[in-house]
Every structure is written in structure tokens, then in C-alpha cells.
Design an enzyme around this catalytic site. Structure first.
Site: not given
Ligand code: CP
Ligand code: NVA
Length: 314
Positions: A111, A138, A141, A233, A273, A301
Site C-alpha cells: 500500500r 484499489h 477493494q 467513498d 469501502c 475483503r
Molecule cells: N477499505 C480499506 O481499504 O480500508 P483500510 O484503509 O482500513 O485498509
Molecule cells: N479513497 C480512500 C480509500 C481508503 C480505503 C483513500 O485512498 O484514502
């Protein structure tokens, strides 16, 4: 013991665009099966002794816990690697990191900010690389999202999905998945918040082949009317904190509240999400309301990523 297809072994999962609709459905089918096995506490140690490294350059609740628990349930081990604690944080190259980690690990989940960094890691890694979120995408997700939709509605083909708000990483991966899976996807965003042109083109090309459609609109109420899935989101993604005030103003009116859920109709489901910001992109009453499938979505997930790991690590 469950038979797992070897066809996807060794594949990276850095963006949905690189996978076909059939390949995505292979993950979903196995995810459904693993969910059943887990619910009845039946053995499914498909990856005994395997190790997953999880590099995090941004915070996480769901991604971290679902990957770590998921690999453990498959009989393997997950290592949480904070990017700043790796030599990567002191200038060791992505190439050298990928080469070395491939000698210890059976897969790498990352990530981070730049999608290019994930692609570079994948280019040099000898083991599968899984994108756990970048500024642009993502994909894990999106797997859980379409799994949840199929679970609730019994199909994906022809399902109408309306995404409201910021055309961000989550929107982008979901849009491309929807295009590949024959869904009718609509994104309602204010001007300047549309999903990026390249993934829109990819999703449209996929939709032309699958019988789906991709539409970009500006009116949240029109998008919400008569849809099967309402999705939203956060308005301020990780790394955009300085833009928060401007985003709150620009995106006002695009939050999913009870009025928009009524426009969608009584059979529509609501997805998010997570994490959620009550009163911004979603009302608390909707998140916890009768049409919310958000908590199943978060659970999925785990199952979707277990299936993904079982298939690519093999
Ligand atoms: N939806 C999601 O990826 O959540 P986190 O940021 O908690 O991993
Ligand atoms: N769009 C959000 C998703 C979090 C899981 C971000 O990138 O922070």
C-alpha cells in the site's frame, strides 16, 4: 481438499485492467467457496508455510487485518512491514527491495502512493505483487465489492451501479471491474472530480466487449434514481488532507442520505469501502440502515483476498 486452479499462479494483481472478466470470476468463485468453508470451520490450509510480506506506507484497518488473518487461515504467515522501517525508507531502491524480498517471501502486498512504484516492484519481484491501494487504484477493494454485489443480487451482468462523489482510486478500480463484468456503471461527480481518462477508456473498451456500460454524469439524484447499487467513498483520500476544506465544499450534495436511497428504490443496496465520515459522503443512518451491505462488504475483503492469494501464490 479443495482443488485450486494453477492458471493464475505467479500473476501480479496491481490493477484490475490486467485481469480478464473470466479471471476475476475465478477469484470470486473461490472466494465464495472459502467463505463457506470458513463459516463452517472446515479446513482450507491452501498455503501452508508460505509467507506474505505486507508493505504499508499509509494507514489501514481492513487491508492489514484481512490480509494478515487471511494468510494465517490459509496456513501461512503475514509480515507487517512499515515502509519507513525498511531500508526502502532510507533510499534502498525498489528494484533491490523487490529482488531481496523475493528470496524470503512467497508474495508481496504493498500500500503506497504512486501506482508506478507498485508496477516497478512487480517488474523486479520474482513473486506475485498485490496492490493494497495506491493513489490511482484499489483493486482488492473492487474484488470484495463485486463479490458482495453478486452475493446480494445473485448476478453481476446487467447490474446497475451508481458511484457518487470523488472519482478516486476506489471508483477507478470498481469502474474497470464493472466494465469487465458486464455491469452498467455510472459515476456522478462534481466537475473536476471525474475518474481519470485512461481508466475510463479501459473500462469503456471492456464494457463494449462485455455488454456493460460506463457513464459519467454530474447529477447525484439522477444517478441514484432506479439503481441496484449505490456506492460511495471518502471525499478526502489519504495524502489529500490539505485539500479537505475545498473538497467538503465541492462535493456537498453528493453524499448518500436517506433521500437518495429512497430514489434508488427499496431493493437497492448501499456500499462504502470504509472508513466512513458520517454526514459527508454517507449518513450514519444509511450506513447502519436496512439497505446497507457495507459490513458484509468489509468482511468480504477477507474472503476475496484469501482466494486471490491462493490462486496467485498457489
Ligand atoms: N477499505 C480499506 O481499504 O480500508 P483500510 O484503509 O482500513 O485498509
Ligand atoms: N479513497 C480512500 C480509500 C481508503 C480505503 C483513500 O485512498 O484514502
Amino acid at each position: 481438499m479443495l482443488e485450486v486452479s494453477a492458471e493464475l499462479r505467479g500473476r501480479h494483481f496491481t490493477r484490475v485492467a490486467d485481469w480478464s472478466g473470466t479471471e476475476l470470476k475465478t477469484v470470486l468463485d473461490l472466494a465464495d467457496e472459502l467463505k463457506r468453508l470458513q463459516a463452517s470451520r472446515r479446513e482450507h490450509r491452501l498455503l501452508p508455510g508460505r509467507a506474505l510480506g505486507m508493505i504499508f506506507q499509509k494507514p489501514s484497518t481492513r487491508t492489514r487485518v484481512s490480509f494478515e488473518v487471511g494468510i494465517a487461515q490459509l496456513g501461512g504467515t503475514g509480515l507487517y512491514l512499515r515502509a519507513d522501517d525498511l531500508q526502502l525508507g532510507r533510499g534502498e531502491t525498489i528494484k533491490d527491495t523487490a529482488t531481496v524480498l523475493s528470496r524470503y517471501l512467497d508474495a508481496i502486498m504493498i500500500r503506497t502512493f504512486a501506482q508506478e512504484d507498485v508496477e516497478e516492484l512487480a517488474e523486479h519481484a520474482a513473486v506475485p505483487v498485490i496492490n493494497g491501494l495506491t493513489d490511482a487504484a484499489h483493486p482488492c477493494q473492487a474484488l470484495a465489492d463485486v463479490m458482495t454485489i453478486r452475493e446480494r443480487l445473485g448476478r453481476l451482468d446487467g447490474v446497475r451501479l451508481s458511484y457518487l462523489g470523488d472519482g478516486n482510486n476506489v471508483c477507478t478500480s470498481l469502474m474497470v471491474a464493472a466494465g469487465k463484468l458486464g455491469m452498467d456503471f455510472r459515476a456522478a461527480t462534481p466537475p473536476g472530480y471525474e475518474p481519470a481518462a485512461e481508466p475510463v477508456a479501459i473500462a469503456r473498451e471492456a464494457a463494449a466487449a462485455s455488454g456493460g456500460s460506463i457513464e459519467l454524469v454530474g447529477d447525484p439524484a439522477a444517478a441514484a434514481r432506479e439503481t441496484d447499487v449505490l456506492y460511495t467513498d471518502v471525499w478526502t483520500s489519504m495524502g489529500q488532507e490539505e485539500e479537505r476544506e475545498r473538497r467538503l465544499t465541492d462535493l456537498a450534495g453528493f453524499g448518500i442520505d436517506e433521500r437518495l436511497v429512497r430514489l434508488a428504490g427499496p431493493d437497492a443496496i448501499v456500499l462504502h469501502c470504509l472508513p466512513a465520515h458520517y454526514g459527508e459522503e454517507i449518513a450514519e443512518s444509511v450506513l447502519y440502515g436496512p439497505q446497507s451491505a457495507v459490513w458484509d462488504q468489509a468482511e468480504n475483503r477477507l474472503h476475496a483476498q484469501k482466494a486471490l492469494m491462493a490462486l496467485v501464490i498457489g
